[in-house]
Design an enzyme around this catalytic site. Structure first.
Site, short mmCIF file in Angstrom:
data_model
loop_
_atom_site.label_atom_id
_atom_site.label_comp_id
_atom_site.label_asym_id
_atom_site.label_seq_id
_atom_site.Cartn_x
_atom_site.Cartn_y
_atom_site.Cartn_z
N MET A 113 22.35 -18.69 -27.79
CA MET A 113 21.16 -17.96 -27.59
C MET A 113 20.78 -18.22 -26.12
O MET A 113 20.65 -19.35 -25.80
CB MET A 113 20.14 -18.45 -28.62
CG MET A 113 20.52 -18.33 -30.11
SD MET A 113 19.23 -18.81 -31.26
CE MET A 113 19.40 -18.91 -32.60
N GLY B 144 16.58 -18.00 -24.69
CA GLY B 144 16.68 -19.44 -24.83
C GLY B 144 17.86 -19.91 -25.65
O GLY B 144 17.97 -21.10 -25.94
N CYS B 145 18.75 -19.02 -26.03
CA CYS B 145 19.90 -19.38 -26.84
C CYS B 145 21.14 -19.56 -25.96
O CYS B 145 21.28 -18.88 -24.96
CB CYS B 145 20.17 -18.31 -27.89
SG CYS B 145 18.80 -18.03 -29.01
N SER B 146 22.03 -20.45 -26.36
CA SER B 146 23.25 -20.66 -25.59
C SER B 146 24.26 -19.53 -25.81
O SER B 146 25.08 -19.26 -24.95
CB SER B 146 23.89 -22.01 -25.95
OG SER B 146 24.20 -22.06 -27.32
#
Length: 184
Positions: A1, A94-96
């Site tokens: 995200m 904000g998600c990887s």
């Protein structure tokens, strides 16, 4: 995200998003491929989404590797999300990994979410979050403590922080949308 945080209350369902999605579903000279806003029949989607209690009973019984497999399997049960809806406006910040969530109010007043991710385990986490809110009334979703409902899974202990860092943002997006829809 991944990305920066979407402001709380921001509306991912803008007219521009809908127009872009509709335009990208066109083949040639007005011919339509699919309707990006068409939901599967309620019975089809409801059958695929398991309750959090049911998922936790299985999850609690499993060891680490099998828990990963369970999450991956949960991700596979999500309704397909048309590519036309995978836009910057529907992306969870904000998600990887890339995660998209698109809320669709049903005629019966319930909210149904289409979601996808480009990472299998992350997609499973998305499915876990959605299992808490899928096909519930907007007022119920807005009032729900989703983080508390997910607490028994202890995701921050079971998974790397990289995999769980976007969960609060996804919950915030889902609940902000529910509050907006519940307010009319």
């Amino acid at each position: 995200m991944r990305g920066s945080a979407l402001p709380i209350g921001a509306d991912p369902l803008t007219t521009a998003t809908r127009q872009q999605a509709a335009k990208s579903c066109c083949l040639s000279q007005g011919e339509r491929r699919e309707d990006p806003f068409q939901l599967p029949p309620k019975s089809a989607s409801a059958a695929a989404m398991r309750s959090l209690t049911d998922i936790f009973e299985e999850y609690d019984f499993l060891d680490g590797d099998d828990r990963y497999r369970l999450l991956i399997d949960l991700g596979r049960t999500l309704d397909p999300m048309p590519d036309a809806l995978k836009t910057d406006a529907t992306m969870v910040r904000g998600c990887s990994a890339s995660v998209w969530v698109y809320p669709v109010p049903r005629d019966d007043g319930q909210l149904h979410f289409l979601a996808d991710s480009n990472a299998a385990i992350t997609k499973g986490i998305v499915a876990l979050v959605l299992s808490a809110v899928q096909d519930k009334a907007a007022t119920e979703v807005a009032a729900m403590d989703v983080a508390a409902a997910l607490a028994p899974f202890d995701l921050t202990r079971q998974l790397s922080s990289n995999r769980t860092q976007g969960v609060p943002n996804m919950i915030a997006l889902v609940q902000a949308t529910a509050r907006r829809i519940a307010a009319g």
